[in-house]
Design an enzyme around this catalytic site. Structure first.
Site, mmCIF file in Angstrom:
data_model
loop_
_atom_site.group_PDB
_atom_site.id
_atom_site.type_symbol
_atom_site.label_atom_id
_atom_site.label_comp_id
_atom_site.label_asym_id
_atom_site.label_seq_id
_atom_site.Cartn_x
_atom_site.Cartn_y
_atom_site.Cartn_z
ATOM 1 N N TYR A 144 4.514 2.882 0.225
ATOM 2 C CA TYR A 144 3.321 3.291 -0.525
ATOM 3 C C TYR A 144 2.341 3.923 0.441
ATOM 4 O O TYR A 144 2.113 3.388 1.534
ATOM 5 C CB TYR A 144 2.686 2.068 -1.201
ATOM 6 C CG TYR A 144 1.381 2.326 -1.919
ATOM 7 C CD1 TYR A 144 0.184 1.809 -1.416
ATOM 8 C CD2 TYR A 144 1.335 3.066 -3.105
ATOM 9 C CE1 TYR A 144 -1.021 2.030 -2.084
ATOM 10 C CE2 TYR A 144 0.130 3.283 -3.769
ATOM 11 C CZ TYR A 144 -1.038 2.766 -3.258
ATOM 12 O OH TYR A 144 -2.233 2.992 -3.913
ATOM 13 N N ASP A 239 2.435 6.574 8.750
ATOM 14 C CA ASP A 239 1.328 6.040 7.956
ATOM 15 C C ASP A 239 1.025 4.634 8.493
ATOM 16 O O ASP A 239 1.699 3.668 8.131
ATOM 17 C CB ASP A 239 1.699 6.012 6.472
ATOM 18 C CG ASP A 239 0.578 5.409 5.640
ATOM 19 O OD1 ASP A 239 0.721 5.360 4.401
ATOM 20 O OD2 ASP A 239 -0.436 4.977 6.234
ATOM 21 N N LYS A 267 -8.156 0.649 6.789
ATOM 22 C CA LYS A 267 -8.251 -0.819 6.870
ATOM 23 C C LYS A 267 -8.978 -1.312 8.131
ATOM 24 O O LYS A 267 -10.209 -1.279 8.202
ATOM 25 C CB LYS A 267 -6.854 -1.425 6.734
ATOM 26 C CG LYS A 267 -6.213 -1.123 5.343
ATOM 27 C CD LYS A 267 -4.864 -1.778 5.182
ATOM 28 C CE LYS A 267 -4.100 -1.246 3.984
ATOM 29 N NZ LYS A 267 -4.529 -1.837 2.698
HETATM 30 P P1 KE4 Z 1 -6.247 2.982 0.280
HETATM 31 O O1 KE4 Z 1 -6.391 4.315 -0.456
HETATM 32 O O2 KE4 Z 1 -5.967 1.828 -0.676
HETATM 33 O O3 KE4 Z 1 -7.397 2.715 1.233
HETATM 34 O O4 KE4 Z 1 -4.960 3.110 1.225
HETATM 35 C C1 KE4 Z 1 -3.741 3.479 0.671
HETATM 36 C C2 KE4 Z 1 -2.625 3.020 1.590
HETATM 37 C C3 KE4 Z 1 -1.991 3.958 2.379
HETATM 38 N N1 KE4 Z 1 -0.992 3.607 3.220
HETATM 39 C C4 KE4 Z 1 -0.595 2.319 3.322
HETATM 40 C C5 KE4 Z 1 0.525 1.971 4.258
HETATM 41 C C6 KE4 Z 1 -1.209 1.311 2.539
HETATM 42 O O5 KE4 Z 1 -0.787 0.022 2.640
HETATM 43 C C7 KE4 Z 1 -2.242 1.658 1.652
HETATM 44 C C8 KE4 Z 1 -2.926 0.642 0.750
HETATM 45 N N2 KE4 Z 1 -2.419 -0.672 0.789
HETATM 46 C C9 KE4 Z 1 -2.601 -1.469 -0.411
HETATM 47 C C10 KE4 Z 1 -1.969 -2.840 -0.137
HETATM 48 N N3 KE4 Z 1 -0.590 -2.814 -0.259
HETATM 49 C C11 KE4 Z 1 -4.029 -1.578 -0.809
HETATM 50 C C12 KE4 Z 1 -4.304 -2.635 -1.855
HETATM 51 C C13 KE4 Z 1 -4.585 -2.030 -3.214
HETATM 52 O O6 KE4 Z 1 -3.936 -1.026 -3.598
HETATM 53 O O7 KE4 Z 1 -5.495 -2.585 -3.886
#
Ligand code: KE4
Length: 427
Positions: A144, A239, A267
């Site tokens: 993801y 990523d 993060k």
């Molecule tokens: P954000 O757009 O949520 O800040 O980041 C997206 C993203 C991109 N790449 C990786 C490897 C990620 O894990 C994420 C977001 N992680 C999720 C948790 N699995 C965020 C939690 C959520 O979607 O509420």
């Protein structure tokens, strides 16, 4: 456990917010109970609207590596907000954090700040397409990278939890430009690359997959991606939104000694405030507007409060022994959980890289999306609920990663292991 206040807030929230949450996985849909509304946190603990206290292993999905409300971070952000919360103009803070990232992350010679991981990956892909003048991208099923249209194709994380490999609303014309291969399978990558010669702009990969549960790269996988990309003129994007500054100060690329062409971050570098970043080789980054023609922008990019929280967090990570202590705590927890599952006769496949960990409810090994998605999600849900009842707050999905923070104490970990001894029996 009292949940009256959370229940009240959840029904109120559903009147105004789709599903009652601002991000799907928070709705607890795959663990068969309603979400708890959190009102404050400190160190390793979160407290919900009914004053229930939990030992927290979500840590805001990764940012809270130094623990919630770290005094150094709180003090700095309080001081920063006295100077103003946003200017829409460059600040010294952005230069400081950019330099810290460039010094820490091997692949990053220049970096652009944004406000989320989604923005970071979306922008990195646009840059890779412009630099290579190619349109197709390759990602991995179960990985993801945020919710940009071209990346919601066989996504992991929330979408996988809902069993929706492609999200409605993503035009077929977008999806067809996104090729997918199997994580940990170089053969699948070679096959896709061979049938798309000179057409793939980038391969984007989570160097440690954290959105189908925690799935480490097999020996040689990342190195193989590196050589395929170098041979084919494909941009390799790591990523590291989740792994960056999490598994090592220089991220997974430092841990495994494989340097991509570009890296996305988020993060941890925001210390809990909204931040994302993408960076890489100067020759690639310098075609980004206004230096070059590739457009990307953001009202709150480089926000001074988020920069402040990120700078202070990274200063704490630089303290001698920080990662060694985190490794010891994480290893202690992992071995305790494994023993608890074994003694309860509950078959799990446990994975861990540094302070990222996962218990797959699977009799066999998990190394990609097909094996992850075959896990017993009902068993996971029972385990999750049993742990919650014992005061342990895990990620509410089999397809997520747990995070140990520096704030977790040995007694927190012992309590967690004791709770797991009961919870594995409840499965
Ligand atoms: P954000 O757009 O949520 O800040 O980041 C997206 C993203 C991109 N790449 C990786 C490897 C990620 O894990 C994420 C977001 N992680 C999720 C948790 N699995 C965020 C939690 C959520 O979607 O509420």
């Amino acid at each position: 456990m009292q949940t009256g206040q959370s229940q009240l807030l959840f029904s109120e929230a559903q009147r105004f917010i789709p599903g009652g949450v601002n991000s799907p996985v928070r709705a607890f849909r795959s663990v068969g109970c309603d979400p708890l509304f959190i009102k404050r946190a400190a160190g390793s603990r979160i407290i919900d609207a009914d004053n229930n206290e939990f030992i927290d292993f979500v840590g805001s999905w990764g940012p809270m590596i130094v623990g919630h409300c770290h005094p150094q971070v709180v003090a700095a952000v309080k001081a920063a907000v006295e100077n103003g919360s946003s200017f829409g103009a460059p600040t010294e803070l952005e230069v400081i954090l950019a330099e810290m990232v460039v010094k820490a992350v091997p692949s990053v010679e220049m970096v652009r700040m944004v406000s989320s991981g989604t923005e970071a990956t979306m922008s990195a892909i646009r840059l890779a397409r412009a630099f290579t003048k190619r349109d197709k991208i390759l990602k991995f099923s179960g990985c993801y990278h945020g919710h940009a249209d071209s990346l919601l194709v066989k996504a992991g994380s929330g979408a996988a939890t809902f069993g929706v490999p492609d999200s409605p609303g993503v035009p077929q014309d977008f999806a067809k430009l996104t090729l997918t291969a199997e994580y940990n399978s170089l053969e699948s990558v070679q096959a896709v690359v061979a049938s798309n010669k000179n057409a793939i702009a980038c391969i984007i990969v989570e160097p440690i997959a954290g959105n189908m549960g925690t799935v480490p790269p097999r020996e040689g996988f990342l190195e193989g991606l590196r050589s395929i990309c170098s041979a084919e003129g494909i941009i390799l994007i790591f990523d590291e939104v989740m792994t960056g500054f999490r598994v090592a100060y220089g991220g997974a690329q430092q841990l495994y000694g494989v340097t991509p062409d570009m890296t996305t971050l988020g993060k941890v570098i925001g210390g809990g405030l909204p931040v994302g970043a993408f960076g890489g080789k100067k020759e690639i980054m310098s075609i980004l507007s206004p230096a070059g023609g590739v457009y990307q922008a953001g009202t709150l990019s480089g926000n001074p409060l988020a920069m402040t929280a990120g700078i202070e967090t990274l200063k704490i990570l630089q303290r001698p022994g920080f990662y060694q202590e985190l490794e010891q705590k994480s290893a202690y927890l992992a071995s305790g959980l494994a023993k608890a599952a074994k003694d309860a006769g509950c078959p799990i496949y446990a994975t861990r890289v540094g302070s990222m960990f996962c218990s797959f409810f699977s009799k066999g090994e998990v190394h990609d999306w097909p094996t992850a998605s075959a896990c017993d999600t009902k068993a996971f849900a029972s385990f999750f609920r049993a742990m919650l009842a014992e005061g342990i707050y895990l990620a509410p999905s089999q397809f997520e990663t747990g995070f140990v923070s520096h704030a977790h104490t040995e007694s927190d970990l012992d309590k967690t292991i004791a709770a797991a001894r009961k919870a594995f029996k409840a499965v």
